[in-house]
Design a protein around this motif. Structure first.
Motif: not given
Length: 992
Positions: A251, A254, A321, A423, A427-429, A443, A445
């Motif tokens: 993980e 941002k 980001s 995620a 709304q994580g990456n 990410g 979606s």
């Protein structure tokens, strides 16, 4: 000769099989030539990265015909792939490619076995073992055991719960074990890990697409030899071999969570960095945070240009980001240094204490790289690792860019679903990290991803995606693999080596064939036929065994020609002696072959023993030399003893014709020679003594020009369009690397650059750094517009730039030096024992070994005295050791033949105060000089036409053959005579 029919049948079958084996080589050469032409016609040299593109096209062409029938012979048919497996393998020096020795890090393996133990005794022992390994011949594991005992002093055991008596090794090691009991288990586990690494590398190489790769373990030290003939994209090969394939899924933080900390870090650095680099006007912290978080352009960072960290930032990451910021690639080392400073690390807020800052994968030809922050933990263990990957393949992403698709096992699929679900909700990456480099951080979606399917994308070239998929399928290395020795040969140099090698071979062959006819007349024609047949057999056997033909291998074949001639000369000279005794031609031929057999066998066995020593202790091309020499010994014995005899007896018996073993010009040569060799032995002792004193004096005072094989370092053979001044280049490179040696190598437009710059650092990045610096420093000597890729010499039409590069780490250099000493001593010991067993008197062994020591010291002395002004390379390297061992073999060959005749004459006529020893020497003089002159002509031919890389090798052999011929007559025999005379005289006195 009995069983003529069987021998004739065997010779015919042997010849047919050899032609059959070699036919595949001709077919493959034709097809690959067509593939190369196809690639050249399709990809212009004006295109970017044209070398790699041509390689892809050539491989694609060959892949497309891999299962097509390309060769029909009788009822059998062969596809391209089947025929390729049967062709004659060419080594790196003839085909180009890369040869590396990888050192699997035993330190990493031990850390893994100890579950990355933080025990201070364990880690101190690892560090001290690493330091000791730089100057020790012992294995790292042995050094670790030794240092652990010293550091612990009995207070800590290997089988401590915090070290090796952990959960993972609970079935093998328990805390009650002593160190003596734990060591064998640890040793076995380390060996299993090295075996695992070997298998991983083998699987990767099998998928790489290079034909006839060679991979083998070297002893038990964790070293693995990899040879990839024909490989052109060297950086790709090195990446493939050294990638540990440590795949992890993390993980990410941002940008807005990390950038405030970077601003704080920058403030701290202002008080640390040198005052000259610190701005005098302070930057308002609040303004900086606001600008960074609002994702405005880099223009807003103007106020921070003078700040240590922020001034290096090209662009901050936008809000939300996973990219924290973008930096210039050249500044990453400086940024790393700042971020690792204790004061900067301590300033991290609580939520970032365990954050892991890593770099992304830069796009091809880009000068920028992105910084990421991973959500790590105290143990540094990722939520999901690559161990769950069951399959991987090259694919394309939504933008039609090369990517890698992966499939996970059941456990991995469940964790992946949980990770992607989290995620999605937050709304994580998720960063996909390979060997501590972020390849992508997508990410999620559309909700959790089930089924265990995932994809890696991120600025891949097609080859990179293919290689990564292959690496992931093969699995990760259990430890890092450092390239401690490498040799890279450009294809243009390989092409030139083939031309020069074959030219020298053909010229030498023609000279020998003509000489035999000139000296022995019609009998010489039969020798020539047998000799030509011998060459066919050698190449056929090499192809049949899958052996590798190298440039030294061609030299070995040419030396074999000399040995085959030697056998024929011995036979013909004995036949002439039998004729002089009044025997009929048929009887003289029978007795000549019979009497010559003992000398021929003794001579070839002694040479074969030295070749075996080379095969055991040598690597790469040296093993190629030894292999062809051994094969040549066997085939030359067969052709000289059997094939030549079949031809001669057919001519004499079936045709009923007379056969003379001489011509008008050579009929009376050496016929009535009567030189008193023994009376001149004291003069010879004085001459040799002076030569030995001068040689030893030079060796102790001037030393030898040791190559990188023995001292470690990097060397580059570089060619320019026009002649250059090596002193001028030396001065310029000294300013860059601190210390270099630049010498003319071959023509005036070619130099050899040797440097010890960062010799202890094995990383591929260091190789690239040195190559880049060489390019930048030498650019003004290159044609205008020469690119870096062209300078690296990646194709056969690359006539300038780096033709060959060699890297040898200091540790392996010590090992090579040690093996060289053992090779020479082992050769002497084995031959001493053989001669002792063969002649039953130690005096013969003493004489032979004294002559060999004499020859070796003088050859070394001449190299020591002349290397500074000779116009060719005279480095002491592995090839030189091969030359020394060959000289030993040849000198012993000569000596054994003379000793064999002395023993025969003494057994027939008695001692007679040395008169019969002189008689034996005179009776073999024709053979000794004939063979020596023939061999010298062959070696001089290779010296002139065989290319620069063989020149020092040939020079050593030329000197050795000359000195060896002298020592056989004036050192070996007199030493044997003087020591044996005392024994004979003492025996007579006892009898009286």
């Amino acid at each position: 000769m009995q069983n003529k029919g069987l021998i004739r049948l065997f010779a015919i079958l042997f010849g047919i099989v050899s032609i059959y084996q070699l036919s595949f080589t001709f077919i493959i050469n034709k097809i690959e030539g067509e593939a190369e032409d196809f690639a050249i016609n399709k990809i212009s040299s004006d295109e970017d990265n044209y070398v790699a593109k041509r390689e892809v096209e050539e491989a694609s062409y060959l892949d497309s015909i891999g299962n097509q029938t390309v060769y029909n012979i009788g009822v059998a048919s062969f596809t391209y792939n089947e025929a390729k497996e049967k062709e004659l393998n060419k080594g790196l020096d003839l085909k180009g490619g890369i040869n590396v020795i990888l050192q699997i890090s035993v330190k990493d393996i031990l850390k893994g076995l100890a579950n990355n133990s933080k025990d201070p005794v364990f880690n101190k022992a690892l560090d001290e073992a690493s330091e000791a390994a730089k100057n020790s011949q012992d294995t790292y594991l042995d050094l670790f055991f030794e240092k652990f005992s010293e550091v612990s002093a009995g207070s800590t055991k290997l089988a401590s719960p915090d070290i090796f008596a952990n959960k993972a090794l609970s079935n093998d090691i328990n805390f009650q074990m002593t160190d003596e009991e734990a060591r064998p288990v640890i040793r076995r586990k380390v060996d299993e890990s090295i075996t695992s690494a070997f298998e991983v590398l083998r699987k990767r190489i099998d998928k790489f697409g290079v034909t006839q790769p060679n991979i083998q373990r070297l002893g038990t030290s964790g070293r693995i030899l990899v040879e990839l003939p024909g490989a052109k994209d060297i950086d790709r090969v090195k990446s493939l071999l050294q990638s540990t394939a440590q795949l992890e899924f993390w993980e990410t933080f941002k940008a807005d969570q990390i950038l405030p900390y970077l601003v704080s870090a920058d403030e701290i650095l202002k008080g640390i960095v040198d005052a000259e680099t610190v701005a005098s006007e302070p930057v308002q912290e609040e303004t900086e945070i606001d600008s960074l978080l609002s994702d405005i352009s880099t223009d807003s960072l103007d106020v921070a240009q003078s700040n240590p960290l922020l001034s290096l930032m090209v662009q901050p990451g936008f809000q939300g980001s996973p990219v924290i910021a973008t930096f210039a690639l050249k500044d990453t080392a400086e940024v790393n240094g700042y971020l690792k400073m204790p004061q900067v690390v301590q300033a991290r807020p609580a939520e970032l204490k365990t954050a892991k800052l890593v770099w992304g994968k830069p796009a091809k030809d880009s000068e920028l790289v992105e910084l990421y922050a991973l959500k790590s933990n105290r143990e540094g263990i990722p939520p999901l690792s690559g161990s769950v990957i069951t399959d991987a393949s090259q694919s394309y992403d939504l933008g039609n860019r090369p990517s890698v698709s992966m499939q996970m096992d059941g456990k991995g699929a469940r964790i992946w679903e949980e990770l992607t679900g989290k995620a999605f909700r937050e709304q994580g990456n998720i960063a996909i990290v390979l060997d501590d480099i972020v390849y992508s951080a997508p990410g999620v979606s559309s909700g959790p991803i089930s089924g265990g399917n995932s994809e890696i994308s991120g600025n891949f070239t097609l080859n990179e995606a293919i290689d990564l998929a292959n690496v992931l399928r093969a699995g990760k290395l259990p430890a890092s693999a450092d390239i401690i020795s490498s040799e890279v040969v450009g294809p243009s140099l390989g092409h030139e080596a083939i031309n020069s090698g074959m030219m020298s071979f053909l010229i030498a062959m023609i000279i020998v064939l003509v000489w035999m006819i000139f000296y022995y007349g019609k009998a010489g024609i039969f020798s020539d036929i047998a000799l030509s047949f011998n060459i066919l057999l050698i190449f056929g056997v090499l192809a049949g065994l899958g052996a590798v033909l190298t440039l030294p291998g061609i030299a070995g074949i040419v030396l074999t020609i000399g040995m085959a001639v030697d056998a024929n000369v011995i036979i013909y000279e004995r036949i002439k002696e039998e004729v002089l005794k009044g025997k009929g031609k048929k009887q003289a031929i029978d007795d000549g072959f019979k009497n010559a057999l003992s000398s021929i066998l003794d001579a070839n066995i002694t040479t074969g023993l030295t070749a075996l020593i080379l095969l055991v202790f040598g690597t790469g091309p040296i093993q190629g030399f030894a292999t062809t020499l051994l094969i040549g010994i066997i085939t030359s014995l067969f052709t000289a003893i059997f094939v030549t005899r079949l031809l001669i007896e057919w001519y004499v018996e079936k045709k009923g014709r007379s056969l003379d073993f001489y011509t008008g010009a050579t009929k009376n040569l050496f016929k009535n020679v009567n030189i008193d060799f023994l009376s001149k032995r004291k003069v010879a002792y004085i001459i040799s003594g002076i030569a030995l004193v001068i040689s030893l004096g030079s060796l102790f005072s001037l030393g030898l020009n040791q190559g990188v094989d023995f001292v470690g370092g990097r060397s580059y053979q570089i060619r320019f369009e026009h002649p250059v001044n090596p002193s001028e280049i030396d001065a310029e490179l000294d300013a860059v690397f601190g210390s270099t040696e630049v010498k003319t190598f071959g023509g005036p437009n070619q130099v050899k650059v040797t440097t010890k710059y960062k010799v202890d650092e094995e990383a591929t990045e260091v190789d690239q750094e040195i190559q880049q610096k060489l390019y930048e420093s030498l650019l003004k000597y290159l044609p205008e517009g020469t690119t870096y890729e062209q300078f690296l010499g990646g194709s056969e039409d690359a006539k300038i730039g780096i033709l060959q590069s060699i890297k040898v780490g200091p540790t392996i250099a010590d090992d090579i030096k040690k093996n060289a000493v053992w090779a020479i001593l082992g050769s002497l010991a084995i031959v001493f024992m053989y001669i002792l067993l063969r002649f039953t008197k130690w005096q013969f062994s003493l004489g032979a070994v004294a002559a060999v020591f004499h020859d070796v010291i003088i050859v070394l002395g001449i190299f020591s005295l002349t290397y500074k002004f000779m116009p060719f390379n005279m480095e002491i390297d592995q090839a030189f050791i091969a030359a020394i061992l060959t000289v030993i073999g040849y000198s012993l060959n000569d000596t054994v033949i003379i000793f064999d005749r002395i023993r025969e004459v003494i057994n027939e006529k008695g001692w007679s105060a040395g008169n019969n020893v002189n008689f034996a020497l005179n009776s073999t003089l024709g053979r000794t000089l004939n063979t020596s002159m023939t061999t010298l002509v062959v070696l001089i031919t290779i010296f002139i036409f065989g290319g620069e890389s063989l020149r020092g090798f040939m020079f050593a052999m030329i000197i050795g053959i000359g000195v060896g011929t002298y020592s056989s007559l004036f050192i070996a025999t007199p030493v044997m005579y003087d020591t044996l005379k005392k024994s004979v005289t003492s025996g007579k006195k006892k009898e009286e």
